[in-house]
Write an enzyme that holds these catalytic residues in place. Structure first.
Site, short mmCIF file in Angstrom:
data_model
loop_
_atom_site.label_atom_id
_atom_site.label_comp_id
_atom_site.label_asym_id
_atom_site.label_seq_id
_atom_site.Cartn_x
_atom_site.Cartn_y
_atom_site.Cartn_z
N GLN A 35 44.19 39.42 39.08
CA GLN A 35 45.36 39.76 38.27
C GLN A 35 45.97 41.08 38.72
OE1 GLN A 35 44.24 39.65 34.12
NE2 GLN A 35 43.22 37.68 34.34
N CYS A 36 46.09 41.24 40.02
CA CYS A 36 46.56 42.49 40.62
C CYS A 36 47.86 42.22 41.36
CB CYS A 36 45.47 42.97 41.60
SG CYS A 36 45.88 44.40 42.59
N GLY A 37 48.68 43.23 41.51
CA GLY A 37 49.91 43.08 42.30
C GLY A 37 49.62 42.72 43.74
#
Length: 160
Positions: A35-37
């Site tokens: 759930q990271c950029g």
């Protein structure tokens, strides 16, 4: 002399894996998050793996929830996410800590062998990458923002 082959880690499925099983391969070790950029880097990592696995490249993914809790899911959910969204086929390991007193021994070794900016040992964010040669020695550390395709030339050099 310590090498990456002196360590073991748990695969997503729960099986203990001796990293010595990967002797003779070029390894790219990456701490990942779902759930990271930077999560779309899974696509580039999988492409590197597909392009070079026949020549001896292996990518090892280590999910980590230490950065803004960007990988809170269970190991099983992480595996499903990576497979479903990015077609990840390289080995993924159980979630680990990469910093601090609870850091996985492998990451304690990696961060000692290849320091970051200004000599820092700590991992700054998800998708920090470590390139390991066929002898199990750390060759280079890459910042999280370095896209996988930018590492291809270094991988080719080691595989040559």
């Amino acid at each position: 002399m310590t090498t990456i082959y002196d360590f073991q880690a748990e695969l997503l499925e729960g099986e203990q894996k001796n990293l010595a099983d990967y002797q003779g391969k070029v390894l790219l070790v990456v701490n990942t998050a779902s759930q990271c950029g930077l999560t779309p880097q899974f696509e580039g990592l999988e492409k590197l793996y597909q392009d070079y696995q026949q020549q001896g490249l292996l990518i090892l993914g280590f999910p980590c929830n230490q950065f803004a809790q960007q990988d809170p899911a269970s190991n099983e959910e992480i595996g499903s996410f990576c497979q479903r969204n990015y077609g990840v086929s390289f080995p993924m390991f159980a979630k680990v800590d990469v910093n601090g007193p609870t850091a996985h021994p492998l990451y304690q070794y990696l961060t000692t062998e290849a320091k970051g900016i200004l000599g820092s040992q700590s991992i700054k964010w998800n998708f920090t990458k470590f390139l390991i040669n066929q002898k199990g020695l750390v060759v280079k550390r890459y910042a999280p923002i370095v896209k996988p395709e930018k590492i291809a030339k270094d991988i080719q050099r080691l595989l040559a």
